[in-house]
Scaffold this motif. Structure first.
Motif, PDB file in Angstrom:
ATOM      1  N   SER A 155       0.807  -1.233   0.000  1.00  0.00           N
ATOM      2  CA  SER A 155       0.000   0.000   0.000  1.00  0.00           C
ATOM      3  C   SER A 155       0.832   1.271   0.000  1.00  0.00           C
ATOM      4  O   SER A 155       0.646   2.135   0.860  1.00  0.00           O
ATOM      5  CB  SER A 155      -0.937   0.015   1.220  1.00  0.00           C
ATOM      6  N   PRO A 156       1.769   1.421  -0.958  1.00  0.00           N
ATOM      7  CA  PRO A 156       2.572   2.644  -0.959  1.00  0.00           C
ATOM      8  C   PRO A 156       1.753   3.888  -1.266  1.00  0.00           C
ATOM      9  O   PRO A 156       2.131   4.988  -0.875  1.00  0.00           O
ATOM     10  CB  PRO A 156       3.627   2.395  -2.049  1.00  0.00           C
ATOM     11  N   GLY A 157       0.610   3.716  -1.944  1.00  0.00           N
ATOM     12  CA  GLY A 157      -0.238   4.866  -2.259  1.00  0.00           C
ATOM     13  C   GLY A 157       0.549   5.935  -2.979  1.00  0.00           C
ATOM     14  O   GLY A 157       1.332   5.648  -3.877  1.00  0.00           O
ATOM     15  N   THR A 158       0.389   7.177  -2.552  1.00  0.00           N
ATOM     16  CA  THR A 158       1.090   8.287  -3.204  1.00  0.00           C
ATOM     17  C   THR A 158       2.378   8.659  -2.472  1.00  0.00           C
ATOM     18  O   THR A 158       3.039   9.626  -2.831  1.00  0.00           O
ATOM     19  CB  THR A 158       0.181   9.528  -3.277  1.00  0.00           C
ATOM     20  N   TYR A 159       2.721   7.902  -1.431  1.00  0.00           N
ATOM     21  CA  TYR A 159       3.945   8.214  -0.692  1.00  0.00           C
ATOM     22  C   TYR A 159       5.169   7.929  -1.548  1.00  0.00           C
ATOM     23  O   TYR A 159       5.186   6.987  -2.350  1.00  0.00           O
ATOM     24  CB  TYR A 159       4.026   7.401   0.606  1.00  0.00           C
ATOM     25  N   VAL A 160       6.213   8.721  -1.374  1.00  0.00           N
ATOM     26  CA  VAL A 160       7.448   8.558  -2.129  1.00  0.00           C
ATOM     27  C   VAL A 160       8.403   7.669  -1.348  1.00  0.00           C
ATOM     28  O   VAL A 160       8.601   7.854  -0.146  1.00  0.00           O
ATOM     29  CB  VAL A 160       8.106   9.942  -2.387  1.00  0.00           C
ATOM     30  N   LEU A 161       8.986   6.696  -2.045  1.00  0.00           N
ATOM     31  CA  LEU A 161      10.020   5.855  -1.456  1.00  0.00           C
ATOM     32  C   LEU A 161      11.369   6.404  -1.876  1.00  0.00           C
ATOM     33  O   LEU A 161      11.556   6.757  -3.042  1.00  0.00           O
ATOM     34  CB  LEU A 161       9.894   4.412  -1.947  1.00  0.00           C
ATOM     35  N   ILE A 165      23.859  10.853   4.315  1.00  0.00           N
ATOM     36  CA  ILE A 165      22.980  11.982   3.990  1.00  0.00           C
ATOM     37  C   ILE A 165      22.686  12.046   2.494  1.00  0.00           C
ATOM     38  O   ILE A 165      21.888  12.866   2.052  1.00  0.00           O
ATOM     39  CB  ILE A 165      23.565  13.330   4.474  1.00  0.00           C
ATOM     40  N   ALA A 166      23.335  11.189   1.711  1.00  0.00           N
ATOM     41  CA  ALA A 166      23.143  11.211   0.261  1.00  0.00           C
ATOM     42  C   ALA A 166      21.850  10.509  -0.131  1.00  0.00           C
ATOM     43  O   ALA A 166      21.570   9.404   0.327  1.00  0.00           O
ATOM     44  CB  ALA A 166      24.318  10.533  -0.440  1.00  0.00           C
ATOM     45  N   ILE A 167      21.056  11.157  -0.969  1.00  0.00           N
ATOM     46  CA  ILE A 167      19.844  10.539  -1.506  1.00  0.00           C
ATOM     47  C   ILE A 167      20.228   9.874  -2.824  1.00  0.00           C
ATOM     48  O   ILE A 167      20.796  10.521  -3.710  1.00  0.00           O
ATOM     49  CB  ILE A 167      18.727  11.577  -1.708  1.00  0.00           C
ATOM     50  N   LEU A 168      19.956   8.569  -2.929  1.00  0.00           N
ATOM     51  CA  LEU A 168      20.304   7.822  -4.141  1.00  0.00           C
ATOM     52  C   LEU A 168      19.159   7.824  -5.141  1.00  0.00           C
ATOM     53  O   LEU A 168      19.363   7.990  -6.340  1.00  0.00           O
ATOM     54  CB  LEU A 168      20.689   6.386  -3.781  1.00  0.00           C
ATOM     55  N   THR A 169      17.935   7.619  -4.627  1.00  0.00           N
ATOM     56  CA  THR A 169      16.739   7.642  -5.474  1.00  0.00           C
ATOM     57  C   THR A 169      15.605   8.299  -4.704  1.00  0.00           C
ATOM     58  O   THR A 169      15.568   8.271  -3.473  1.00  0.00           O
ATOM     59  CB  THR A 169      16.276   6.224  -5.884  1.00  0.00           C
ATOM     60  N   PRO A 202      26.710   5.747 -12.236  1.00  0.00           N
ATOM     61  CA  PRO A 202      26.063   4.991 -13.315  1.00  0.00           C
ATOM     62  C   PRO A 202      25.810   3.519 -12.971  1.00  0.00           C
ATOM     63  O   PRO A 202      25.043   2.846 -13.655  1.00  0.00           O
ATOM     64  CB  PRO A 202      27.055   5.109 -14.482  1.00  0.00           C
ATOM     65  N   ARG A 203      26.409   3.035 -11.887  1.00  0.00           N
ATOM     66  CA  ARG A 203      26.227   1.626 -11.494  1.00  0.00           C
ATOM     67  C   ARG A 203      24.912   1.402 -10.740  1.00  0.00           C
ATOM     68  O   ARG A 203      24.495   0.280 -10.528  1.00  0.00           O
ATOM     69  CB  ARG A 203      27.392   1.176 -10.595  1.00  0.00           C
ATOM     70  N   VAL A 204      24.269   2.487 -10.322  1.00  0.00           N
ATOM     71  CA  VAL A 204      23.074   2.411  -9.465  1.00  0.00           C
ATOM     72  C   VAL A 204      21.806   2.535 -10.295  1.00  0.00           C
ATOM     73  O   VAL A 204      21.704   3.394 -11.170  1.00  0.00           O
ATOM     74  CB  VAL A 204      23.116   3.536  -8.398  1.00  0.00           C
ATOM     75  N   ARG A 205      20.817   1.669  -9.989  1.00  0.00           N
ATOM     76  CA  ARG A 205      19.493   1.777 -10.621  1.00  0.00           C
ATOM     77  C   ARG A 205      18.473   1.064  -9.751  1.00  0.00           C
ATOM     78  O   ARG A 205      18.813   0.316  -8.837  1.00  0.00           O
ATOM     79  CB  ARG A 205      19.502   1.202 -12.034  1.00  0.00           C
ATOM     80  N   LEU A 206      17.192   1.323 -10.047  1.00  0.00           N
ATOM     81  CA  LEU A 206      16.095   0.628  -9.378  1.00  0.00           C
ATOM     82  C   LEU A 206      15.673  -0.560 -10.239  1.00  0.00           C
ATOM     83  O   LEU A 206      15.605  -0.440 -11.471  1.00  0.00           O
ATOM     84  CB  LEU A 206      14.903   1.564  -9.184  1.00  0.00           C
ATOM     85  N   GLY A 218      28.515  -0.494   3.726  1.00  0.00           N
ATOM     86  CA  GLY A 218      27.872   0.486   4.603  1.00  0.00           C
ATOM     87  C   GLY A 218      26.385   0.246   4.699  1.00  0.00           C
ATOM     88  O   GLY A 218      25.876  -0.794   4.268  1.00  0.00           O
ATOM     89  N   ASP A 219      25.683   1.214   5.272  1.00  0.00           N
ATOM     90  CA  ASP A 219      24.236   1.105   5.487  1.00  0.00           C
ATOM     91  C   ASP A 219      23.475   1.838   4.385  1.00  0.00           C
ATOM     92  O   ASP A 219      23.804   2.974   4.039  1.00  0.00           O
ATOM     93  CB  ASP A 219      23.844   1.690   6.846  1.00  0.00           C
ATOM     94  N   TYR A 220      22.446   1.159   3.868  1.00  0.00           N
ATOM     95  CA  TYR A 220      21.561   1.724   2.852  1.00  0.00           C
ATOM     96  C   TYR A 220      20.157   1.751   3.438  1.00  0.00           C
ATOM     97  O   TYR A 220      19.684   0.732   3.951  1.00  0.00           O
ATOM     98  CB  TYR A 220      21.592   0.874   1.581  1.00  0.00           C
ATOM     99  N   ILE A 221      19.500   2.895   3.370  1.00  0.00           N
ATOM    100  CA  ILE A 221      18.186   3.079   3.990  1.00  0.00           C
ATOM    101  C   ILE A 221      17.121   3.251   2.920  1.00  0.00           C
ATOM    102  O   ILE A 221      17.257   4.105   2.038  1.00  0.00           O
ATOM    103  CB  ILE A 221      18.200   4.315   4.913  1.00  0.00           C
ATOM    104  N   CYS A 222      16.068   2.438   3.005  1.00  0.00           N
ATOM    105  CA  CYS A 222      14.891   2.637   2.178  1.00  0.00           C
ATOM    106  C   CYS A 222      13.852   3.289   3.078  1.00  0.00           C
ATOM    107  O   CYS A 222      13.495   2.743   4.126  1.00  0.00           O
ATOM    108  CB  CYS A 222      14.367   1.310   1.619  1.00  0.00           C
ATOM    109  N   GLN A 223      13.385   4.466   2.679  1.00  0.00           N
ATOM    110  CA  GLN A 223      12.501   5.260   3.530  1.00  0.00           C
ATOM    111  C   GLN A 223      11.201   5.588   2.807  1.00  0.00           C
ATOM    112  O   GLN A 223      11.201   5.908   1.624  1.00  0.00           O
ATOM    113  CB  GLN A 223      13.216   6.558   3.913  1.00  0.00           C
TER     114      GLN A 223
END
Length: 117
Positions: free
Chosen positions: A47-53, A59-63, A73-77, A94-99
């Protein structure tokens, strides 16, 4: 006496509250990959609805949503919101956070260890 429109507002509020909130299907995990591997980190949400993942590392935003923000260029969804990093290098550890971007953000954290060949 209640103010005009009060019933409409409370009805709208209860509809918002009853709306399904997004929940993580994926859980935080620790992963080990070898140098040169393709890293895939799951982020499945019900149920992600309209929320952004968003995927973050430090502190870097990847997506953000379906948009890749990092210049790497190595990163994609892949498969929705799973994060893929090709040709793993030791610096990828390191740590990767999905929010889920909400008023009170929800997140899972994947820890990545890169093993030498």
């Amino acid at each position: 006496m209640m103010p005009a429109g009060y019933g409409l507002r409370s009805e709208a509020a209860s509809q918002i509250l009853n709306k399904a909130e997004p929940l993580f299907i994926s859980r935080s995990e620790a992963f080990k990959f070898a140098v040169g591997d393709t890293i895939t980190l799951p982020c499945e949400v019900a149920s992600p609805g309209t929320y952004v993942l968003a995927w973050k590392r430090g502190i870097a935003i990847l997506t953000a949503g379906s948009v890749k923000v990092t210049p790497d260029p190595r990163v994609r969804l892949v498969n929705g919101y799973s994060l893929q990093i090709r040709d793993a290098v030791p610096q990828d550890a390191g740590d990767y956070i999905c929010q889920i971007a909400m008023l009170d953000p929800r997140e899972i954290t994947h820890s990545v260890e890169i093993l030498g060949k």
